[in-house]
Motif scaffolding. Sequence first.
Motif, PDB file in Angstrom:
ATOM      1  N   ALA A 272       0.841  -1.148  -0.163  1.00 11.78           N
ATOM      2  CA  ALA A 272       0.015   0.046  -0.115  1.00 11.78           C
ATOM      3  C   ALA A 272       0.845   1.264   0.160  1.00 11.78           C
ATOM      4  O   ALA A 272       2.057   1.112   0.481  1.00 11.78           O
ATOM      5  N   TYR A 273       0.448   2.201  -0.330  1.00 12.54           N
ATOM      6  CA  TYR A 273       0.858   3.702  -0.491  1.00 12.54           C
ATOM      7  C   TYR A 273       2.198   3.632  -1.344  1.00 12.54           C
ATOM      8  O   TYR A 273       3.195   4.226  -1.041  1.00 12.54           O
ATOM      9  N   ALA A 274       2.203   2.828  -2.504  1.00 12.92           N
ATOM     10  CA  ALA A 274       3.404   2.895  -3.061  1.00 12.92           C
ATOM     11  C   ALA A 274       3.087   2.848  -4.632  1.00 12.92           C
ATOM     12  O   ALA A 274       1.825   2.546  -5.040  1.00 12.92           O
ATOM     13  N   THR A 275       4.031   3.384  -5.569  1.00 14.04           N
ATOM     14  CA  THR A 275       3.686   3.543  -6.926  1.00 14.04           C
ATOM     15  C   THR A 275       4.431   2.204  -7.613  1.00 14.04           C
ATOM     16  O   THR A 275       5.077   1.444  -7.065  1.00 14.04           O
ATOM     17  N   PHE A 276       4.190   2.054  -8.900  1.00 13.37           N
ATOM     18  CA  PHE A 276       4.666   0.995  -9.714  1.00 13.37           C
ATOM     19  C   PHE A 276       6.175   1.027  -9.788  1.00 13.37           C
ATOM     20  O   PHE A 276       6.874   0.151  -9.620  1.00 13.37           O
ATOM     21  N   GLU A 277       6.665   2.234  -9.546  1.00 13.34           N
ATOM     22  CA  GLU A 277       8.360   2.275  -9.618  1.00 13.34           C
ATOM     23  C   GLU A 277       9.023   1.873  -8.338  1.00 13.34           C
ATOM     24  O   GLU A 277       9.910   1.393  -8.202  1.00 13.34           O
ATOM     25  N   ASP A 278       8.017   2.295  -7.280  1.00 12.24           N
ATOM     26  CA  ASP A 278       8.326   1.659  -5.948  1.00 12.24           C
ATOM     27  C   ASP A 278       8.525   0.115  -5.936  1.00 12.24           C
ATOM     28  O   ASP A 278       9.579  -0.317  -5.305  1.00 12.24           O
ATOM     29  N   LEU A 279       7.462  -0.598  -6.549  1.00 13.00           N
ATOM     30  CA  LEU A 279       7.418  -1.887  -6.833  1.00 13.00           C
ATOM     31  C   LEU A 279       8.760  -2.383  -7.670  1.00 13.00           C
ATOM     32  O   LEU A 279       9.126  -3.660  -7.247  1.00 13.00           O
ATOM     33  N   MET A 280       8.994  -1.755  -8.454  1.00 14.43           N
ATOM     34  CA  MET A 280       9.978  -2.127  -9.377  1.00 14.43           C
ATOM     35  C   MET A 280      11.322  -2.254  -8.797  1.00 14.43           C
ATOM     36  O   MET A 280      12.006  -3.128  -8.873  1.00 14.43           O
ATOM     37  N   THR A 281      11.649  -1.017  -8.045  1.00  9.49           N
ATOM     38  CA  THR A 281      12.696  -1.059  -7.114  1.00  9.49           C
ATOM     39  C   THR A 281      12.759  -2.031  -6.164  1.00  9.49           C
ATOM     40  O   THR A 281      13.708  -2.602  -6.015  1.00  9.49           O
ATOM     41  N   LEU A 282      11.645  -2.292  -5.577  1.00 14.52           N
ATOM     42  CA  LEU A 282      11.628  -3.327  -4.565  1.00 14.52           C
ATOM     43  C   LEU A 282      11.928  -4.840  -5.279  1.00 14.52           C
ATOM     44  O   LEU A 282      12.819  -5.763  -4.667  1.00 14.52           O
ATOM     45  N   THR A 283      11.458  -4.992  -6.324  1.00 14.01           N
ATOM     46  CA  THR A 283      11.684  -6.228  -7.078  1.00 14.01           C
ATOM     47  C   THR A 283      13.068  -6.521  -7.626  1.00 14.01           C
ATOM     48  O   THR A 283      13.779  -7.562  -7.344  1.00 14.01           O
ATOM     49  N   GLU A 284      13.613  -5.320  -7.952  1.00  9.98           N
ATOM     50  CA  GLU A 284      15.101  -5.426  -8.397  1.00  9.98           C
ATOM     51  C   GLU A 284      15.751  -5.542  -7.135  1.00  9.98           C
ATOM     52  O   GLU A 284      16.702  -6.415  -7.204  1.00  9.98           O
ATOM     53  N   GLU A 285      15.724  -5.148  -6.003  1.00  9.05           N
ATOM     54  CA  GLU A 285      16.499  -5.311  -4.774  1.00  9.05           C
ATOM     55  C   GLU A 285      16.520  -6.841  -4.424  1.00  9.05           C
ATOM     56  O   GLU A 285      17.145  -7.208  -4.017  1.00  9.05           O
ATOM     57  N   TYR A 302      23.732 -17.561 -19.065  1.00  9.55           N
ATOM     58  CA  TYR A 302      22.575 -18.318 -19.193  1.00  9.55           C
ATOM     59  C   TYR A 302      22.423 -18.898 -20.719  1.00  9.55           C
ATOM     60  O   TYR A 302      22.191 -17.727 -21.485  1.00  9.55           O
ATOM     61  N   GLN A 303      22.470 -19.701 -21.136  1.00 12.67           N
ATOM     62  CA  GLN A 303      22.523 -20.391 -22.510  1.00 12.67           C
ATOM     63  C   GLN A 303      23.194 -19.542 -23.319  1.00 12.67           C
ATOM     64  O   GLN A 303      22.970 -18.863 -24.605  1.00 12.67           O
ATOM     65  N   GLY A 304      24.683 -19.273 -22.654  1.00 12.25           N
ATOM     66  CA  GLY A 304      25.637 -18.407 -23.701  1.00 12.25           C
ATOM     67  C   GLY A 304      25.380 -17.083 -23.592  1.00 12.25           C
ATOM     68  O   GLY A 304      26.336 -16.449 -24.224  1.00 12.25           O
ATOM     69  N   GLN A 305      24.685 -16.546 -22.869  1.00 11.14           N
ATOM     70  CA  GLN A 305      24.497 -15.098 -22.608  1.00 11.14           C
ATOM     71  C   GLN A 305      24.813 -14.596 -21.389  1.00 11.14           C
ATOM     72  O   GLN A 305      24.625 -15.426 -20.314  1.00 11.14           O
ATOM     73  N   SER A 306      25.443 -13.401 -21.152  1.00  6.90           N
ATOM     74  CA  SER A 306      25.547 -12.841 -19.903  1.00  6.90           C
ATOM     75  C   SER A 306      24.374 -12.028 -19.565  1.00  6.90           C
ATOM     76  O   SER A 306      24.025 -11.153 -20.179  1.00  6.90           O
ATOM     77  N   VAL A 307      23.719 -12.515 -18.302  1.00  5.61           N
ATOM     78  CA  VAL A 307      22.624 -11.758 -17.972  1.00  5.61           C
ATOM     79  C   VAL A 307      22.825 -10.839 -16.684  1.00  5.61           C
ATOM     80  O   VAL A 307      23.257 -11.662 -15.564  1.00  5.61           O
ATOM     81  N   SER A 308      22.498  -9.595 -16.614  1.00  2.00           N
ATOM     82  CA  SER A 308      22.591  -8.888 -15.431  1.00  2.00           C
ATOM     83  C   SER A 308      21.343  -8.939 -14.662  1.00  2.00           C
ATOM     84  O   SER A 308      20.402  -8.625 -15.234  1.00  2.00           O
ATOM     85  N   VAL A 309      21.148  -9.040 -13.353  1.00  2.00           N
ATOM     86  CA  VAL A 309      20.251  -9.085 -12.513  1.00  2.00           C
ATOM     87  C   VAL A 309      19.928  -7.725 -11.824  1.00  2.00           C
ATOM     88  O   VAL A 309      19.150  -7.502 -11.184  1.00  2.00           O
ATOM     89  N   THR A 310      20.581  -6.678 -12.099  1.00  2.00           N
ATOM     90  CA  THR A 310      20.598  -5.469 -11.881  1.00  2.00           C
ATOM     91  C   THR A 310      20.786  -4.573 -12.819  1.00  2.00           C
ATOM     92  O   THR A 310      21.838  -4.693 -13.968  1.00  2.00           O
ATOM     93  N   GLU A 311      20.404  -3.230 -12.996  1.00  3.01           N
ATOM     94  CA  GLU A 311      20.718  -2.252 -14.064  1.00  3.01           C
ATOM     95  C   GLU A 311      21.937  -1.538 -13.648  1.00  3.01           C
ATOM     96  O   GLU A 311      22.592  -0.763 -14.581  1.00  3.01           O
TER      97      GLU A 311
END
Length: 312
Positions: A272-285, A302-311
């Motif tokens: 509650a009391y959060a924007t979708f940007e707040d949820l995106m930040t929380l998910t990334e964390e 992963y499958q020959g590709q380098s994947v970053s889990v943070t921007e």
Amino acid sequence: MEEKLSETQQRISKLEALKQMGVSPFPNDFAVKHTAKEIIARCGGLEKEVLEAKNETAKLAGRIMAFRDFGRASFLHIQDRTGKIQVYIRKDLIGEDAYRIFRNFDVGDIIGVEGRIFRTKTNELTIEAKEIKLLTKSILPLPEKWHGLTDVETRYRQRYLDLIVNPEVRDVFIKRTRIIQLIRGFLNKRDFIEVETPMMQPIPGGAAARPFITHHNALDIDLFLRIAPELYLKRLVIGGFERVYEINRNFRNEGISTQHNPEFTMLEFYLAYATFEDLMTLTEEMISSIAREICGVLKVDYQGQSVSVTEK
């Protein structure tokens, strides 16, 4: 097929021979005190002479994965939930009767072992058995050693075989459990409350998907297996649970493949009391913290590709 049947029949004959000798092929009286991982952690760094002087012992159980026979002595590799370790069996150490029983053991059997820990001439950490006990007789042979279990159909339909012979699959299961534990810890620390919402619903909602239909006999009504927990979680937010989540089973009656199961686990949380940007930040964390704990890095291959889990 004939070879498989022949080997199975040989194992059945050994089972009968064990019974004739008064041996229970499926007992439940062996108390395990150690694991392969614990033994390796305790003794893996010790030199041969130091290990002999300390006279370390172990008592563990595991499945026979490899078997080398030298007449009056044998080497086994047994595997428990934590890994593999070698076992040395010698006739004069365990006794004539025990060795005669041991001759009816096969790869795939689960055994209990107790004995001294030492290093062989090739420096491999090994348990010298003073006691060996059959815990489960395996009637069907494991998949052939060198080729392993590669058939996709068999691997998914007989998952237990996949877990026995493919260590990388076992590792995925362990990591999955750890990931779920870390998700709970991450959200609980941020004052979220974990809940359970109904799996059988009068109206399927929260996603656009075809539901499974079941029938409630006592109420004499059709119900739908949950396709998403969204609507019930939002009702909890309305009821005053401002931070709520569920790690839930969902059911979507829309085909199946090796990458897609109509029954699956999903995390859904509301703040509650959060924007979708707040949820995106929380998910990334959350994802980056879990990746750091599980993989030790924030970039994975992963499958020959380098994947970053943070921007970052």
